[in-house]
Structures are given as structure tokens and as C-alpha cells.
Design an enzyme around this catalytic site. Structure first.
Site, short mmCIF file in Angstrom:
data_model
loop_
_atom_site.label_atom_id
_atom_site.label_comp_id
_atom_site.label_asym_id
_atom_site.label_seq_id
_atom_site.Cartn_x
_atom_site.Cartn_y
_atom_site.Cartn_z
CE1 TYR A 131 -3.30 -3.45 0.12
CE2 TYR A 131 -3.70 -2.60 2.19
CZ TYR A 131 -3.54 -3.00 1.73
OH TYR A 131 -5.00 -4.64 1.29
N GLY A 189 -16.22 -1.43 -2.62
CA GLY A 189 -14.69 -1.16 -2.87
C GLY A 189 -14.82 -0.38 -3.99
CG PHE A 190 -11.95 -0.39 -6.85
CD1 PHE A 190 -11.85 0.73 -6.68
CD2 PHE A 190 -11.55 -1.69 -6.23
CE1 PHE A 190 -10.30 0.52 -5.44
CE2 PHE A 190 -9.95 -2.04 -6.43
CZ PHE A 190 -9.37 -1.01 -5.63
#
Length: 288
Positions: A64, A217-218
Site C-alpha cells: 500500500y 470497494g471500487f
């Protein structure tokens, strides 16, 4: 500091007790989980507020950023509270333009563990999940060499507990023949129910099942049913979706991510929301 543990606690293995409502630190990096945060002070504040709210379970990874999020965690929280458990992942690396590529050679996995240790400022990692597949799909490829490499580091004391991410039930069984598995982390939420049987199996075997992308999420969850139930309960739809997950299974744990203190508080408040049976029945229909 609060004495309340959001969602209560779960102990999937001796020496591993975590808050069922955790915090996923992925969104603390820049856009696309790449580069530094837009507001570094806010990112540090979110981490400190998570601990203040009683969260003892932070999910992260050295990919990340890369390295950015682990370094933020160290800056914000080190020396770490005695009850804080940091769960990290290995199995991928980032390209110079922010792409994601598998990195599953045993030697590379061991290097990734060392990198997580260094950037988090730890002598041993609480939990390391072996990440297989992609965010869009699980992997059913044999994992004996990869999981075996991490099991070696567990025997050496560099890892306390092992887990899996993006895996099938068959691969969980394979991993268990090599070393104990304390956590599974797969895509699962109200609208994505393909892992229903695996959720039930993890509950039966006292394995923590961490739902990543618990709010979509996305592709954020959007459902008239969810909106209707939330309005009736005077709660935000996102809170209802998180509460549903907590009630779905006794070993479900959550790692919703945010870079906002206000949003973090809203997520944590979902741990106090109790869904009546009729609401659960309506919500169950969304993913079927």
C-alpha cells in the site's frame, strides 16, 4: 481511551485476540493506493482515532503506497498499544506507475516479510496473510511452496500467525495441512455472496473471516432494499451493510477503510447497530 471494543472481540488462535470491527488502512495512501496521502496529518489522525475508539485490529500491507501506509502506522502508533494486532499481507508488488503484479516466489515472500517488519518497526508480525489471486477473483492454484515459506518464518518467530487472502476452500484445506490458519480474507459483502459456504466453514472452525471491500470497494453498494432498510432503522446504508456482516457469522471481522475521521466514527458506530430479523431477511435477498 475507550474501554469498549467495537463489535466485541474474536480469538481465532491462542495469543491472537482482535476487535471484530477493525480498520483497513489501504485508503491512507494516495489515489490508486499509490504515493503519499493528500493530507498526512489527517491520515495520522485517523489511525490514532481508530485506536482511541477501541479498535485493536488494523489491516495493512507494505504494497500500500508502497511502504507509505506502514510508515504512517509506525509514525502514528509506535510504540504500539499492547493489545493492538497488525495484520499484513504479502504476495504482490507495485510497478513504477502504480500497477499491481504478483510476487509469489518463496524468496520474495520472505523478503516482503522483512520489509513489513522494518517499515512497521516490529520484531515479529502478528498475522501475515498470503495474498493470491486478485481483488476481482480468488485463486485455486496450489500454494504449498508459498505458504510453506511463510510457515518457516513462523517457526523462526518472525510471524506469529498465518492467514490467506483470495483463496478457495480447497486451498484453505491445503494450507491447513502445512500450518495453522487463523484468518481468511476474501471479497464478501451484501451483494457478493459467492463465499457463503466458506464463511460458514470459517465460523465452524473458528477462523476469522475478514470481508475486504465490505461496502463494495471500487463499486460501492447500491440497493433500494438497503436504502429502505437503513431509512427504517434511522441509520446510514453503509452502517446497515456493516452491521449485516457482523451478524452474518460469529467469526466475521470487518476492515472498512477510510481516510476521514468522521467516516471512521460512522463505521465504528455500525458495530452497535442491531438488525431485527425482518431487516436481516430483506437484506439477505440482495445477494441472491
Amino acid at each position: 481511551m475507550t474501554t469498549t471494543i467495537p463489535g466485541g472481540t474474536l480469538t481465532p488462535a491462542k495469543g491472537l485476540t482482535i476487535s471484530r470491527m477493525g480498520y483497513g488502512a489501504m485508503q491512507l495512501a494516495g489515489p490508486g493506493v499509490f504515493g503519499p496521502p493528500k493530507d498526512r496529518d489527517q491520515a495520522l489522525a485517523v489511525l490514532r482515532e481508530a485506536v482511541r475508539l477501541g479498535i485493536t485490529h488494523i489491516d495493512t500491507s507494505d504494497f500500500y503506497g508502497p511502504t507509505v501506509v506502514n510508515e504512517l502506522i509506525k509514525e502514528a502508533l509506535h510504540p504500539y498499544p499492547a493489545d493492538l494486532r497488525i495484520v499484513t499481507k504479502v504476495g504482490a508488488r507495485r510497478t513504477d506507475d502504480g500497477g499491481w503484479i504478483p510476487a509469489l516466489k518463496p524468496t520474495d515472500l520472505k523478503t516482503q516479510v522483512q520489509e513489513n517488519l522494518r517499515h512497521l518497526g516490529l520484531a515479529a508480525l502478528d498475522v501475515v496473510n498470503l495474498r493470491l489471486g486478485t481483488a476481482e477473483g480468488i485463486s485455486d492454484q496450489p500454494l504449498d511452496e508459498q505458504f510453506g515459506a511463510l510457515a518457516e518464518l513462523r517457526e523462526q518467530g518472525l510471524i506469529r500467525h498465518l492467514g490467506l487472502s483470495n483463496v478457495s476452500a480447497a486451498r484453505l484445506t491445503e494450507a491447513q495441512s502445512i500450518a495453522p490458519v487463523g484468518t481468511v480474507q476474501n471479497l464478501y459483502n451484501l451483494a457478493n455472496r459467492a463465499d457463503d459456504a466458506l464463511v460458514d466453514r470459517c465460523a465452524a472452525e473458528n477462523i476469522a473471516f475478514a470481508s475486504f471491500f465490505p461496502l463494495g470497494g471500487f463499486s460501492p453498494l447500491q440497493s433500494e432494499t438497503l436504502t429502505s432498510v437503513a431509512a427504517r432503522l434511522d441509520a446510514a446504508p453503509q452502517q446497515v451493510a456493516l452491521a449485516w456482516l457482523l451478524q452474518r457469522s460469529a467469526t466475521t471481522v470487518l476492515i472498512p477503510g477510510t481516510s476521514s475521521v468522521a467516516h471512521l466514527r460512522e463505521n465504528v458506530a455500525a458495530a452497535e447497530l442491531r438488525l431485527p430479523a425482518d431487516a436481516v431477511a430483506e437484506l439477505d435477498s440482495i445477494g441472491r
